[in-house]
Design a protein around this motif. Sequence first.
Motif, short mmCIF file in Angstrom:
data_model
loop_
_atom_site.label_atom_id
_atom_site.label_comp_id
_atom_site.label_asym_id
_atom_site.label_seq_id
_atom_site.Cartn_x
_atom_site.Cartn_y
_atom_site.Cartn_z
N ASP A 69 119.70 -1.69 -100.08
CA ASP A 69 120.07 -0.67 -99.08
C ASP A 69 121.48 -0.17 -99.36
O ASP A 69 122.37 -0.98 -99.63
CB ASP A 69 120.00 -1.25 -97.67
N SER A 72 125.03 -1.96 -98.64
CA SER A 72 124.82 -3.31 -98.10
C SER A 72 125.31 -4.41 -99.04
O SER A 72 125.39 -5.56 -98.66
CB SER A 72 123.33 -3.53 -97.81
N ALA A 114 121.16 -6.24 -98.54
CA ALA A 114 119.99 -6.11 -97.68
C ALA A 114 118.94 -5.30 -98.42
O ALA A 114 119.25 -4.35 -99.14
CB ALA A 114 120.37 -5.44 -96.38
N LYS A 119 118.05 -9.61 -95.37
CA LYS A 119 119.18 -10.15 -96.15
C LYS A 119 118.67 -10.90 -97.38
O LYS A 119 117.80 -11.77 -97.26
CB LYS A 119 119.99 -11.11 -95.29
#
Lengths: 280, 348
Positions: A69, A72, A114, A119
Amino acid sequence: MSWFRKPPRYTEINRPVKKTEIPDGLWMRCEKCDEMVFRKEWEDNLKVCPKCGLYSVMSARERIASLVDPGSFSEKDAGLASVDPLKFEGYADSLAKNRKKTGEKEAIICGEAALSGCKIQIGAFDFNFMAGSMGSAVGEKVTRALERGGEQRQPVVIVSAGGGGARMHEGMLSLYQMAKTSAAVARLKELSVPFISVLTHPTMGGVAASFASLGDVIVAEPKALVGFAGPRVIEQTIGQRLPDDFQTSEFLLEHGMIDRIVPRKELRPTLSLLVQHLSN
Amino acid sequence: MRYLDFERPIEELDRIIQQQLDYAQKTGLDMEGEIDALRRRRHQLVRDIFYSLTPYQRIQLARHPDRPYCPDYIRLMMTDFVELHGDRLYGDDPAIIGGFATIEDRTVMVVGHLKGRDTEENIKRNFGMPNPEGFRKALRLMELAERFKKPILCFIDSAGAYPGIGAEERGQAEAIARNLMRMARLKTPVIVTVTGEGGSGGALAIGVGDRVLLLQNAYYAVCTPEACAAILFKDRAKASAAVSSMKITADDLLQLGVVDEVVAEPIGGAHQDWRETADNLREAILSNLEELEKVPVDQLVAARYSKFRAIGEFEEPRRKPVPFRNPSRASKVPPEADSETTFSAAAC
């Protein structure tokens, strides 16, 4: 009477020379199909030639950016770097040169990120750094990523491009990294934390013969070279030419060694789906 | 008996001794004195040669075709050996042998590489270079030993895993990787001995143990000196130059923490006296085994993990410690030094 004479032929060959004068930043030539490709288009296509589909090597950071992402990723163990424990001829120079060339300290970048909100721990090899070979520092970073995954119960994804295998310049210390990283995978499996191994071109030797072959799920990019012994070594040993598809992802799939071949563009949704399935 | 290049003077002397012996036998003359003198000279010569060996000559010794192999150690150290075959998946690889044996009143599982001594045997044994089924057989036997709580003794002597088409088709990389992963967690003591050549992944695939021993003239390396020379100097013939930078002989390996103990060989190398070599090794293995048998199995596995976890040399700037401030003495605490800069400056 010069107009009766044939114009000299060599004037013809000037044209391709002109072609290469196109500013390097904007256009590029594909290594395989020799077609001119708009660089931006090629980059948007994740370094896959839009004309012939040739996969070019991605740097570790490009790879991570293409998978997780946006925004992230937070890098871990960034300062960890190789030393020259054996005082091996030329190793210190080689390290300095590769650091300058890639701007990285080591052949792998690891961290937390992520993936569709989930996660994960991720690591990606940089083939441009000493052919993505595994010395003490790479082994340690892989082990730490696997251990962090275990401690925090987060799935671990490692994208291998370890064409160099175990790094010769660190001798037995490199070889033992195979045992060290494999032991870390064993512990992760005992904790039932998923580990997904992504094989990209090329993954050979000590990297292939340790954690990279031990994923709960193993996926590979199309036409990636993956195997234990290098094709040249095998050719020398058996004294005959190898078939064209030997040690490619397709070869491995056929022989039951990997779960799936996933094109680069589909890697992210596939990984995200796998992580979802494994975490539920 | 076969002789290496640097053993030629010994060969010459052996020939003379043999001539004298034959002559004495033929004529019935008492030549004990002369022959004894020659034998003393031979002893001194062996000593002189073997105290000044170059690292590459020691590699040649590790590959000596008259060195004891795994079955010889089994015969000289143990009794009641029962060989077991096959990986239950594909085939039986003659480059790795294994089975149960008895050593000092206890059953152990023995797994080891096996080369041949002549061409015919070498073809059968594939020069001691295992295919995946060899590694899978080894793992099957080790898991069998784990189930029945028998200690495992591994004997490494291979130039490496076989680089062949079939090997790749059947997953050479996967077979090695799986062995590394499973051996790291075996719930039984594992003692590994490198008896000759310890070549790369093919050696390590049966080399993850609680103790790693090495015979004095054996070597253990990430790739063969020839392969290293090919990469480094683009010439396989320059192996002797590559050896010294590779740090693959006993003292270096001990220093790097790669092996735990070096087992002495008789003067001249293991091939000069099999019995003495086997006795030394038996003593070393037994003393380690007795120590390991006292350790509870959970601790044993944890210690094995830590042992391999700790291997590797690298640099890392230390993280800035979170400064501890006692509120009452806050003013007296000196400012924290920037440990990151000081450490990396010292390391580079």
